[in-house]
Design a protein around this motif. Structure first.
Motif, short mmCIF file in Angstrom:
data_model
loop_
_atom_site.label_atom_id
_atom_site.label_comp_id
_atom_site.label_asym_id
_atom_site.label_seq_id
_atom_site.Cartn_x
_atom_site.Cartn_y
_atom_site.Cartn_z
N ARG A 55 0.83 -1.19 0.00
CA ARG A 55 0.00 0.00 0.00
C ARG A 55 0.87 1.25 0.00
O ARG A 55 1.89 1.29 0.70
CB ARG A 55 -0.85 0.06 1.26
CG ARG A 55 -2.06 -0.76 1.21
CD ARG A 55 -2.90 -0.44 2.42
NE ARG A 55 -4.08 -1.28 2.45
CZ ARG A 55 -4.92 -1.34 3.44
NH1 ARG A 55 -4.72 -0.59 4.50
NH2 ARG A 55 -5.96 -2.12 3.39
N PRO A 56 0.46 2.24 -0.75
CA PRO A 56 1.20 3.50 -0.65
C PRO A 56 0.96 4.10 0.72
O PRO A 56 -0.10 3.91 1.31
CB PRO A 56 0.60 4.36 -1.77
CG PRO A 56 -0.74 3.77 -2.04
CD PRO A 56 -0.63 2.32 -1.71
N ALA A 57 1.94 4.80 1.22
CA ALA A 57 1.82 5.39 2.55
C ALA A 57 0.70 6.43 2.56
O ALA A 57 0.65 7.31 1.71
CB ALA A 57 3.14 6.05 2.94
N GLU A 58 -0.22 6.26 3.50
CA GLU A 58 -1.32 7.19 3.61
C GLU A 58 -0.82 8.47 4.26
O GLU A 58 -0.01 8.42 5.19
CB GLU A 58 -2.45 6.58 4.44
CG GLU A 58 -3.12 5.41 3.77
CD GLU A 58 -4.28 4.87 4.59
OE1 GLU A 58 -4.79 5.60 5.45
OE2 GLU A 58 -4.65 3.72 4.34
N PRO A 59 -1.31 9.62 3.79
CA PRO A 59 -0.85 10.86 4.41
C PRO A 59 -1.38 10.95 5.84
O PRO A 59 -2.48 10.51 6.14
CB PRO A 59 -1.46 11.95 3.53
CG PRO A 59 -2.62 11.30 2.87
CD PRO A 59 -2.26 9.85 2.73
N THR A 60 -0.57 11.50 6.71
CA THR A 60 -1.00 11.70 8.09
C THR A 60 -1.43 13.15 8.25
O THR A 60 -0.89 14.04 7.60
CB THR A 60 0.13 11.37 9.08
OG1 THR A 60 1.27 12.15 8.74
CG2 THR A 60 0.49 9.90 9.03
N TYR A 61 -2.40 13.35 9.10
CA TYR A 61 -2.95 14.68 9.31
C TYR A 61 -2.74 15.11 10.75
O TYR A 61 -2.73 14.28 11.65
CB TYR A 61 -4.45 14.70 8.98
CG TYR A 61 -4.74 14.50 7.52
CD1 TYR A 61 -4.72 15.58 6.64
CD2 TYR A 61 -5.02 13.25 7.01
CE1 TYR A 61 -4.98 15.40 5.29
CE2 TYR A 61 -5.29 13.06 5.67
CZ TYR A 61 -5.27 14.14 4.81
OH TYR A 61 -5.53 13.97 3.48
N ARG A 117 -12.80 16.26 11.40
CA ARG A 117 -13.44 16.15 10.08
C ARG A 117 -14.93 16.49 10.17
O ARG A 117 -15.48 17.13 9.28
CB ARG A 117 -13.25 14.74 9.52
CG ARG A 117 -11.84 14.54 9.03
CD ARG A 117 -11.75 13.41 8.02
NE ARG A 117 -10.43 13.42 7.43
CZ ARG A 117 -9.58 12.41 7.47
NH1 ARG A 117 -9.92 11.30 8.06
NH2 ARG A 117 -8.40 12.51 6.91
N LYS A 134 -1.88 18.33 6.35
CA LYS A 134 -1.02 17.16 6.16
C LYS A 134 0.29 17.40 6.89
O LYS A 134 0.87 18.47 6.79
CB LYS A 134 -0.73 16.91 4.68
CG LYS A 134 -1.90 16.33 3.94
CD LYS A 134 -1.51 15.99 2.52
CE LYS A 134 -2.72 15.46 1.77
NZ LYS A 134 -2.39 15.13 0.40
N GLY A 138 5.13 13.70 8.23
CA GLY A 138 5.28 12.28 8.55
C GLY A 138 6.68 11.92 9.02
O GLY A 138 7.10 10.79 8.92
#
Length: 158
Positions: free
Chosen positions: A60-66, A117, A130, A133
């Motif tokens: 999986r591509p690294a999901e962006p962290t918020y 959210r 964002k 990371g």
């Protein structure tokens, strides 16, 4: 490589040793404090085709962290007042307690990502940004080898 117990440089391959439920890479001397674990035998070669015919999974591509913005309490209060809502009305719209809104607006609580959210959608504001990371490994350590258990605990030897 260094021993995770005493910190000495390991000559050759380190031994995987289970000590009090934790598996650590140790030198031969420190392996006597636990049970040396055997390497599991490999079932098949790395490049061998699968027998089931199932497709290979792609990483999986690294999901962006918020992260929640620093002045979220002011943004929430200003947006709520602009819409003419009370704290109770806002809380009702996002299915939260009024005390949660009160704590967020007073700066005593930082909303988690899910709550931020909900607030963003309801109030039409941006609370999440964002993050880069960066992990502690990316930043670097003060000590090049890192801390070992031996740095923290004194080992009793008979």
């Amino acid at each position: 490589m260094r021993c995770e117990i005493c910190g000495k440089k390991i000559v050759g391959t380190p031994l995987k040793t289970k000590i009090d439920g934790s598996v650590m890479l140790t030198c031969k001397e420190c392996s006597k404090f636990g049970k040396v674990q055997r390497e599991p035998q490999k079932q098949r070669r790395q490049g061998a085709p699968r027998k089931t015919g199932a497709p290979r999974r792609r990483p999986r591509p690294a999901e962006p962290t918020y992260e929640v913005v620093e002045d979220c309490n002011l943004l929430v209060r200003q947006a709520r007042e602009k819409k003419g809502w009370s704290r109770e009305e806002l809380a009702e719209k996002i299915y939260e307690k009024a005390s949660v809104i009160n704590r967020i607006e007073s700066g005593k609580m930082i909303p988690d990502i899910k709550l931020a959210r909900k607030l963003e959608r309801t109030l039409g504001i941006t609370l999440l940004e964002k993050s880069d990371g960066a992990t502690p490994e990316d930043i670097g350590h003060l000590n090049a080898r890192g801390a070992t258990i031996g740095d923290i605990a004194r080992i009793k030897r008979n």
